[in-house]
Design an enzyme around this catalytic site. Structure first.
Site, PDB file in Angstrom:
ATOM      1  N   HIS A  42      31.181  38.293  41.780  1.00 53.36           N
ATOM      2  CA  HIS A  42      30.055  37.904  40.819  1.00 53.36           C
ATOM      3  C   HIS A  42      29.345  36.655  41.547  1.00 53.36           C
ATOM      4  CE1 HIS A  42      27.972  36.314  37.267  1.00 53.36           C
ATOM      5  NE2 HIS A  42      28.162  37.688  36.670  1.00 53.36           N
ATOM      6  N   ASP A  83      29.468  29.379  39.100  1.00 53.08           N
ATOM      7  CA  ASP A  83      29.914  30.776  39.087  1.00 53.08           C
ATOM      8  C   ASP A  83      31.261  31.178  39.584  1.00 53.08           C
ATOM      9  OD1 ASP A  83      29.528  34.048  39.128  1.00 53.08           O
ATOM     10  OD2 ASP A  83      27.464  33.176  38.682  1.00 53.08           O
ATOM     11  N   SER A 123      23.124  37.904  34.223  1.00 51.63           N
ATOM     12  CA  SER A 123      23.768  37.034  35.246  1.00 51.63           C
ATOM     13  C   SER A 123      22.917  37.484  36.337  1.00 51.63           C
ATOM     14  CB  SER A 123      25.013  37.486  35.350  1.00 51.63           C
ATOM     15  OG  SER A 123      25.894  37.026  34.452  1.00 51.63           O
TER      16      SER A 123
END
Length: 1270
Positions: free
Chosen positions: A714, A642, A1045
């Site tokens: 994220h 990620d 996600s």
């Protein structure tokens, strides 16, 4: 005068520009423009003429209309028909001059001569085209040409458009159309046309046209439809023929129907009109006639009378009503008929029903909305999107200038094996050129040529000119092109040979000069796959003196003899795959392909991110089940691919955790101010692929450093979902207040940062997967997908699939996000059968708002705004008709502060994000925003951390609010923010979640499961604000995000929990347990709904269902798969041995014995995908499965089957008796399609093995026709 005297048009252009600079008034002089148009028209130079016309359009002078007309005629004479259309449709409306009849008739003649009938119809119906002056003459011309080209459907559309032109059909109209319909064999439509004429005659007092009657009656008699001819003849005789000539004209068809006077008397006596007895056919004809005259009230009464007499309305009646409503511009009412009335009365819409609505939406500039009906046609049983349906959308998108969307429709059309006409290709290619998308244009040109179709000359001109502009040739070549532009145009018009000669010479000049100036211009990053056995042999021969990749790269450099610079090595892969990432020139790439052991080379591509109450929603409870102390003490390592991680966050606290397991081989990169702990045991950063992209560099000046630290948020968010530690107090501005925990809160985390500034590359990601496998992770969580690809590539060209296959060979479970391209069909990504593909769903928590209108109607929305609780009544600002400047969508710099300041702004959703819209409303000093969903988004409600009062609203509320805005002079609304709510209906499939079926692997159902993925609270980087809006200086420890996600790490953490409990289970066994125990009913015991359609979701939306971790811990049976089984499955998919070798990363041979058909079940998968070609009687497919007992030693399972519609399912044996743990038993399932009526579409069912409390469920998806061959 001086301009006209110039023989060289380039000199005239220079003179015009010089004069304009000295005297700006020249640019408003029609005589000057007229002289310039003449100079550039003989010979024609479109690359100079079109910019001049664009400048004319900006001058907005009504006196320029004759100049535009002359330019259109000049473009017509030179066969630049699409350029002429562009001038008329795009440039003239920019000016204030109305289109003259000369321009319009000229352009109409151009379109008709090229067979562009639909474009001509759009032109006639365009509000900007003052076509009322053409009258019936122009329509008759269009009808005549349509009939001659055997396109009666377009002729009928043109006939229906006469009322739009405020004129009436004359006898020529009826004669031409009647003959065309009869010649095409459309006798029912011809009868309806006759009844329409009779109705008009009765109202106008005119005599009947004998030619029309005779044409129809003779065609009916020739077709053997005597009864219908009798009925029509009775109507004619009842009306009476006024002249002997008319009666004589009927003699021949009368004798063919009635042979003597007695038969004639019977016909007259029994005529339905005389007796007053109406049949279904007569009702149908009269109702359609009333709708043709827009007599909606009378038609409604007739429908009621018809129902009272027991007749059921026909589809053709509703289609006539839809057509009539669309003719009057009432497309919303037409949609209501299509979606509500037809369904309520048991009528299934046909492709023509949808086409009527789609065409009107495209004419009104709402092609994006029309796209929804194309998708609906494909999903509806018994209705297939026709070639015309796709053409309507392509024409509509091209007319709106949305050429990328037009290309997407063309791609879908191509996948459905509908071969477009040349004009469709031409429109898309020229459109892509006009917006600078030369690469996509060349791809479609290649496809067009591969079908043996040749584009028209203007397409070649556009391509060559765009190549000239984009590749920035030297001044010498540019001067040569300008000097001989007339010659080049002639070459392009000479034929197929000259097209190629000129294009090859032109590109040769480009590449030669570019190559001379920069020999490494074409160097780019490639991921090279090598045979592991060959590389091992090479390493043994080197005896550690040198690295194997050094030998290979040195050999390449020596072979090239220093022509190119040395290859730039980025990564070496040794664990998940064998190979390396390297920057190569084309010559170096060709050399490396010749090496012994080379398998394949993949050009590096970009990836994008697929952007807590959930443990409780999933049934995880502290101290029991999967969260008991014994399970949580086993060390499981989750690798997160990620944006990195923020190690100091409280969610990654390592208190009371045991030391790092000795089997861990990873490391924490030594970078300043970054430290790992017993929770985050490894952290690495991969940036070489990103740096290798020209113009991109990881630089501290851009708020990024080469470190695993997550500056974006994220990666921190996804890592805490999978394995975050327990946090007692977590919320976002008071929303979702409570405790927070990852799915496996005691699992270790290894963070691999591959994304920089939201951009990721395949080479970096592959390096991260390879390193993670070598480090010793147990689970890999990947929330990434290809940028811009709406359809996943074949597995041998999918780097994620190839790299993860190496991971599962080493026993690593891989979970990937399905993608956020929903609700489009077949948009699923990361769909390899060895990957756990996770789609997104809702949980039972929401963040509601109450939007109240000035008329006291209220609607529920969603928001995370942290300011005032109530806005009060605010005036509404909205411009529903502005699609050019973008104010309707609140695009950047589209709103005027003096129009929206202090108001509540309505913003229509589109492909641009909420952040851009909110920033624009804030810039224009709007008081708040209502974000209105598109139709395809349904009732999706995103909640974001807004900086101004904002609420998202579903499609139903959006339609009502738009209607309210139009219905009142001073519309107002208010927003009340209601905080956090629990207990709402869940789960539901989100609209954004990508859908199946998989185009890459139709032999398995994808996605596999759904998991929570919308409005998820998790850890956040304190460096990034929660809204992504510039100027938002708020810092938070937790944020709420939505996307697949978020759903992916939920499953990654659950897989880690199962691994803790069942250490000896393979990745396939863990995947099977999660799939076969998933549920398909919500918390109110209703079937799970797809929120984009508000209809029941299918396995192509939710796979096997919603994950149920506690049941997955004790599944009873599992379907296990060995890695080599996947390779045999690829062989069954007709992959060649060389293609399978790419995935296997070694030489692999597909033997004949291994080529089991996909339809016959070549993989022991926990679901069933059955592929029928359709159209044949009793088409049969047999699939085999083997189940392993992981429950009680003795258990007897019985098969329960819910058969898909149109399919008989037989399970043999129906009872499985297990006597020990680990025992394997096989069974077969036979599927028999009951055709031949079912030729296309889907149907769904399930097979459930039941033994006491154990229930092992597998979904069944049956695909027919086109869907079975994708």
């Amino acid at each position: 005068m001086l301009i006209r005297q110039q023989k060289n048009p380039l000199n005239a252009l220079h003179l015009f520009n010089s004069a304009s600079l000295r005297h700006p008034s020249y640019r408003h002089n029609s005589a000057v423009y007229s002289a310039m148009v003449d100079a550039l028209s003989s010979p024609l130079r479109p690359h100079l003429l079109l910019p001049l016309l664009h400048q004319m359009s900006l001058d907005s002078s009504p006196a320029l209309d004759p100049v535009f007309s002359r330019a259109i005629l000049a473009l017509d004479r030179a066969d630049h028909h699409l350029d002429a259309l562009f001038v008329f449709r795009r440039l003239i409306p920019l000016s204030n001059c109305p289109s003259s009849p000369l321009s319009l008739l000229s352009l109409l003649r151009i379109l008709l001569s090229r067979g562009l009938l639909r474009s001509a119809l759009h032109l006639l119906l365009s509000p900007s085209s003052d076509t009322s002056r053409l009258g019936t003459q122009g329509i008759n011309l269009l009808i005549d040409v349509a009939c001659r080209l055997r396109r009666p459907d377009l002729a009928l559309h043109a006939f229906a458009a006469i009322r739009e032109l405020c004129c009436y059909p004359d006898r020529d109209t009826y004669r031409i159309l009647m003959k065309g319909l009869c010649d095409a064999g459309l006798l029912d439509d011809a009868v309806h046309l006759l009844y329409s004429m009779l109705w008009r005659i009765s109202r106008k007092g005119c005599d009947a046209d004998v030619v029309v009657y005779r044409t129809l009656l003779e065609s009916l008699c020739a077709a053997g439809r005597i009864e219908l001819a009798e009925e029509i003849l009775g109507k004619v005789l009842k009306k009476g023929l006024r002249s002997p000539r008319a009666r004589q004209a009927f003699q021949r068809p009368v004798l063919s129907v009635a042979r003597n006077l007695e038969d004639m008397k019977r016909i007259i006596d029994e005529a339905l009109v005389v007796r007053g007895v109406r049949s279904l056919a007569s009702y149908n004809a009269m109702i359609m006639d009333l709708y043709a005259e827009s007599e909606f009230a009378h038609a409604g009464k007739m429908l009621d009378e018809m129902r009272q007499k027991g007749f059921r309305p026909l589809v053709s009646m509703y289609e006539a009503k839809i057509a009539a409503l669309c003719r009057e511009g009432r497309v919303e009412d037409g949609i209501r008929v299509l979606e509500v009335e037809m369904v309520a009365n048991g009528c299934v819409p046909t492709a023509r029903s949808y086409n009527l609505v789609m065409e009107e939406l495209c004419v009104k500039g709402e092609s994006t909305r029309a796209m929804r009906y194309l998708d609906r046609m494909d999903k509806q049983l018994g209705c297939v999107a026709q070639k015309e349906s796709y053409e309507i959308l392509v024409d509509g998108f091209c007319a709106e200038g949305l050429f990328l969307d037009a290309a997407n429709v063309l791609e879908k059309m191509h996948r459905r094996k509908y071969w477009p006409e040349c004009k469709i290709f031409d429109s898309v290619i020229q459109g892509l050129c006009s917006i600078g998308r030369i690469y996509e244009a060349l791809l479609w040109l290649e496809e067009m040529l591969s079908q043996g179709k040749m584009p028209e000359a203007s397409v070649w001109s556009s391509l060559v000119y765009m190549l000239f502009v984009l590749l920035s040739l030297s001044s010498s070549i540019a001067a040569l092109f300008n000097e001989h532009s007339g010659l080049s145009i002639k070459f392009l018009l000479c034929g197929r040979t000259m097209h190629w000669v000129f294009l090859v010479l032109f590109l040769s000049c480009i590449m030669t000069e570019a190559g001379d100036s920069n020999p490494n211009l074409a160097a780019r990053t490639y991921i090279i796959h090598m045979d592991a056995a060959k590389i091992s042999a090479l390493e043994r021969s080197l005896s550690g003196t040198r690295k194997w990749h050094e030998v290979i790269l040195d050999a390449i450099q020596q072979k090239e003899n220093g022509i190119d610079e040395a290859p730039e090595l980025l990564y070496v892969y040794n664990a998940a795959l064998t190979g390396f990432a390297v920057k190569l020139t084309p010559r170096q790439l060709a050399s490396i392909k010749e090496l012994d052991g080379f398998i394949s080379a993949h050009a590096d591509k970009l990836l994008s991110l697929h952007t807590t109450h959930t443990p409780e929603f999933l049934g995880l409870k502290p101290g029991t089940g999967l969260w008991n102390s014994r399970n949580l003490t086993y060390d499981v390592i989750i690798g997160m691919i990620d944006t990195g991680i923020w190690p100091e966050h409280i969610s990654f606290n390592d208190s009371e955790m045991a030391p790092v397991p000795s089997r861990w081989k990873g490391a924490c990169e030594a970078v300043p101010q970054f430290h790992c702990n017993k929770k985050i045991i490894g952290a690495r950063a991969f940036w070489k692929g990103y740096d290798a992209i020209e113009g991109l560099q990881v630089d501290a000046s851009l708020d990024e450093i080469k470190s695993p630290r997550d500056w974006y948020g994220h990666g921190t968010h996804t890592a805490s979902i999978a394995a975050g530690s327990f946090v007692s107090v977590a919320n976002l501005f008071g929303y979702a207040n409570g405790s927070a925990s990852g799915m496996h809160r005691t699992a270790r985390i290894a963070a691999y940062k591959v994304c920089w500034f939201h951009i990721c590359t395949e080479s970096d990601m592959t390096a991260a997967i390879d390193r993670a496998v070598a480090d010793g992770v147990d689970v890999l969580s990947i929330s990434l997908g290809l940028v811009g690809d709406r359809f996943s590539p074949p597995f041998d060209r999918d780097i994620v699939a190839i790299a993860t296959f190496g991971a599962i060979q080493k026993g690593v479970f891989v979970s990937c996000s399905a993608g956020n391209s929903g609700p489009m069909e077949s948009s699923i990504g990361n769909d390899a059968p060895w990957i756990m593909t996770v789609a997104a769903s809702y949980i039972d928590r929401s963040f509601p708002t109450l939007v109240k209108l000035g008329d006291d109607r209220s609607f529920i929305g969603a928001s995370l705004y942290a300011g005032i609780n109530h806005t009060g009544d605010l005036p509404i600002a909205y411009d529903p008709y502005d699609t050019c400047n973008g104010s309707r969508y609140c695009l950047s710099d589209s709103l005027s502060p003096w129009l929206v300041e202090g108001k509540l702004v309505l913003c229509d959703a589109d492909d641009h994000g909420t952040v851009e819209k909110e920033e624009e409303v804030k810039r224009a000093r709007g008081a708040g925003m209502l974000l209105l969903n598109r139709e395809d988004q349904g009732e999706e409600l995103f909640a974001d951390a807004h900086v101004i009062p904002v609420s998202t609203l579903g499609a139903t509320a959006a339609t009502a609010i738009r209607g309210y805005y139009r219905s009142t002079i001073h519309p107002t609304a208010s927003i009340t923010f209601l905080g956090t709510a629990y207990g709402v209906n869940a789960p539901e499939v989100t609209a954004f979640s990508s859908r199946g079926p998989s185009l890459s692997g139709p032999g398995v159902i994808k996605p596999d499961v759904i998991a929570p993925g919308i409005n998820i609270l998790a850890a956040w980087s304190p460096y990034s604000n929660p809204s992504f809006i510039k100027g938002d200086d708020r810092k938070v420890a937790f944020n709420i995000l939505s996307g697949t996600s978020m759903s992916c790490p939920h499953v990654s953490g659950l897989a880690a929990l199962l691994k803790s409990m069942h250490q000896n289970w393979s990745p396939a066994a863990i995947k099977s347990a999660l799939m076969t125990t998933a549920y398909t009913r919500d918390n109110w015991n209703f079937s799970i709904v797809d929120i984009s359609t508000d209809m029941l979701a299918t396995p192509f939306a939710f796979g096997s269902g919603h994950v149920d971790p506690e049941r997955a811990a004790h599944p009873g049976l599992v379907y296990d798969i060995k890695p080599d089984d996947y390779l045999r499955f690829l062989c069954a998919m007709n992959y060649t041995s060389s293609r399978v070798s790419v995935v296997a990363r070694k030489k692999y041979s597909c033997t004949k014995s291994g080529r089991v058909s996909i339809a016959d079940g070549g993989l022991n998968y926990p679901s069933f995908s059955v592929l029928f070609h359709g159209g044949s009687q009793n088409e049969t497919a047999v699939q085999w499965r083997v189940v392993t007992n992981v429950g009680p030693a003795r258990c007897v399972y019985e098969a329960n089957v819910r058969e898909p519609e149109g399919v008989v399912v037989t399970v043999e044996p129906r009872v499985l008796k297990f006597s020990e743990i680990g025992e394997n038993l096989a069974y077969s399932v036979t599927f028999v399609g009951l055709g031949p009526n079912r030729t296309i579409g889907y149907s769904f069912g399930e097979l459930v093995w039941v033994c006491g409390k154990f229930s092992v469920r597998s979904p069944i998806a049956v695909s027919w026709g086109l869907y079975a061959s994708i």
